[in-house]
Design an enzyme around this catalytic site. Structure first.
Site, PDB file in Angstrom:
ATOM      1  N   VAL A   1     -36.448  80.032 -64.168  1.00 51.96           N
ATOM      2  CA  VAL A   1     -36.340  79.746 -65.474  1.00 51.96           C
ATOM      3  C   VAL A   1     -37.151  80.675 -65.946  1.00 51.96           C
ATOM      4  O   VAL A   1     -38.818  81.451 -65.934  1.00 51.96           O
ATOM      5  CB  VAL A   1     -37.062  78.583 -66.538  1.00 51.96           C
ATOM      6  CG1 VAL A   1     -37.093  78.415 -67.864  1.00 51.96           C
ATOM      7  CG2 VAL A   1     -36.636  76.984 -66.131  1.00 51.96           C
TER       8      VAL A   1
ATOM      9  N   HIS B   1     -46.348  83.477 -64.529  1.00 52.29           N
ATOM     10  CA  HIS B   1     -46.945  84.864 -63.984  1.00 52.29           C
ATOM     11  C   HIS B   1     -47.516  85.260 -63.131  1.00 52.29           C
ATOM     12  O   HIS B   1     -48.604  83.948 -63.179  1.00 52.29           O
ATOM     13  CB  HIS B   1     -47.398  86.105 -65.279  1.00 52.29           C
ATOM     14  CG  HIS B   1     -47.850  87.176 -65.308  1.00 52.29           C
ATOM     15  ND1 HIS B   1     -48.998  87.454 -64.831  1.00 52.29           N
ATOM     16  CD2 HIS B   1     -47.505  88.129 -66.412  1.00 52.29           C
ATOM     17  CE1 HIS B   1     -48.922  88.806 -64.816  1.00 52.29           C
ATOM     18  NE2 HIS B   1     -47.818  88.915 -65.591  1.00 52.29           N
TER      19      HIS B   1
ATOM     20  N   ASP C   1     -41.564  88.650 -71.702  1.00 50.30           N
ATOM     21  CA  ASP C   1     -40.160  88.760 -71.840  1.00 50.30           C
ATOM     22  C   ASP C   1     -39.632  87.872 -72.676  1.00 50.30           C
ATOM     23  O   ASP C   1     -38.866  87.545 -73.304  1.00 50.30           O
ATOM     24  CB  ASP C   1     -39.734  88.473 -70.388  1.00 50.30           C
ATOM     25  CG  ASP C   1     -40.198  89.946 -69.283  1.00 50.30           C
ATOM     26  OD1 ASP C   1     -40.846  90.745 -70.424  1.00 50.30           O
ATOM     27  OD2 ASP C   1     -40.728  89.909 -68.470  1.00 50.30           O
TER      28      ASP C   1
END
Ligand code: COA
Length: 382
Positions: free
Chosen positions: A261, A266, A319
């Site tokens: 997804v 991270h 993001d």
């Protein structure tokens, strides 16, 4: 097979020192040259942060004024560069256009190979000033519109929004909050230690190659969806999910199919990305002002579903809020990563300067797991 320890993806490897930024996953924080990024986003402009990254200190008001005058004077691009951008296939990704444009600018610099830090600071300022003009030109030509000259009066973010959206009454340049949200996103994207694109720039620099080659390589690394390309992928996901009521099932299906997804997870932060709260607040304000509540609802459902349905409680990265924020500002999705470049050029070049000033060729080892040594068959030798 060799018993050597392999650090796949270089995970956990400390490759060098840096004084540019510090990522602190344990306290979920990030500093640029010692200043918390949240404070920089709150109190500074993107221009001040660029100056800080390159020079190590925030500018005085006089230094900032001189820096801005120089930046504004470098925004223009020549006819050859305009023609180059116009000649690129419309089917190519805008990151390809940027990579080619940086190569073109580099080819015109007779001192491209210099290791002089002041020259590289000048080069960096020129790239920072020209990249928005190039990105805006590419956006406009894909819409069938002509080149718009940069303003020599407006601030960095306002000028970019002006070149892309003009000065008609719908333009975000008439809305201070839009300009500030965009500027904040640039500050948050500016620098993040040894991420993949910055490390690419440092590897290229370590061979004593030139700044432009290092930046072209970094653009290539940033383009990938596991790195900068994720902000575009986030928006494609949201558009594909369509409505908030589909968001939970959309995420659950992806997890069930073992698909990534985008905008989550991270390599360094495992308990949330330090930059997300500031960007999320900016995204919520944009949604309020631009009738974008649907995207906020989708954002919340997707984040909750990921957190509750992954054993390691995967959280959004920068993001995830910046994708829909750029959509609300009116940008086409394929320009989200080029906008990231307009910001990260500052971090890349700060690292290029640092690498040059204390260089050692970056060249790791590998453990061989191919065929055992053997002789070339006799018939091939004939
Ligand atoms: N979606 C689904 N699963 C994810 C995930 C995501 N976004 N991020 C991590 N995972 C899974 C991994 O596949 C892994 O599963 P496994 O143990 O079954 O193999 C597990 O969570 C642990 O992953 P982790 O070690 O934390 O990830 P990483 O450090 O190898 O990768 C990223 C980090 C950024 C590459 C990864 O999180 C990712 O691909 N995210 C999506 C792309 C993205 O948003 N990139 C921008 C980063 S700023």
């Amino acid at each position: 097979m060799s018993e050597q320890k392999i650090y796949k993806g270089l995970a956990g490897v400390v490759a060098d020192y840096t004084g540019v930024s510090k990522v602190m996953p344990e306290s979920n924080s990030l500093t640029y040259r010692g200043y918390p990024v949240q404070e920089l986003a709150r109190y500074c402009s993107f221009e001040e942060v660029a100056y800080l990254l390159w020079n190590g200190e925030l500018p005085t008001s006089d230094e900032l004024r001189r820096f801005s005058v120089r930046e504004k004077a470098l925004r223009h691009i020549d006819r050859g560069l305009i023609d180059l951008v116009q000649s690129m296939p419309l089917s190519c990704h805008p990151m390809d256009v940027l990579r080619s444009a940086v190569s073109y600018i580099g080819a015109q610099d007779p001192e491209a190979y210099t290791k002089d830090s002041d020259h590289i600071r000048r080069t960096s300022l020129e790239l920072m000033a020209k990249l928005p003009t190039i990105v805006a030109l590419d956006i406009r030509r894909r819409r069938g519109e002509g080149y718009k000259e940069p303003s020599t009066k407006m601030g960095f973010s306002e000028n970019f929004l002006y070149m892309v959206f003009g000065d008609g009454e719908d333009s975000p340049i008439h809305n201070r909050a839009d300009i500030e949200a965009f500027d904040k996103s640039l500050i948050l994207y500016a620098e993040h230690s040894f991420n993949a694109s910055t490390f690419t720039a440092r590897v290229i620099t370590s061979t004593m190659s030139d700044t432009y080659s290092a930046v072209c390589g970094a653009i290539g690394a940033l383009k990938g969806p596991l790195h900068g390309g994720a902000n575009e992928a986030v928006m494609h996901q949201m558009i594909e999910a369509g409505e908030p009521e589909n968001a939970e099932k959309y995420i659950l299906d992806k997890l069930a199919n073992k698909e990534l997804v985008m905008g989550f997870g991270h390599r360094v932060y495992k308990k949330g990305d330090s930059r997300v709260p500031t960007m999320e607040a900016a995204f919520r304000e944009l949604a309020e002002a631009h009738d974008g509540q649907k995207w906020v609802e989708m954002y919340e459902i997707m984040a909750k579903t990921m957190y509750e349905n992954t054993s390691i409680k995967i959280m959004p990265n920068l993001d995830f809020p910046s994708g829909p924020a750029y959509h609300l500002l009116g940008f086409e999705v394929q320009f989200f990563t080029p906008i990231f470049v307009m910001s990260r050029i500052t971090g890349w070049t700060a690292h290029i300067i640092e690498q040059n000033e204390n260089n050692s060729l970056i060249r790791p080892l590998s453990a061989y797991n191919g065929h055992d040594e053997r002789s070339v068959p006799a018939k091939s030798i004939d």
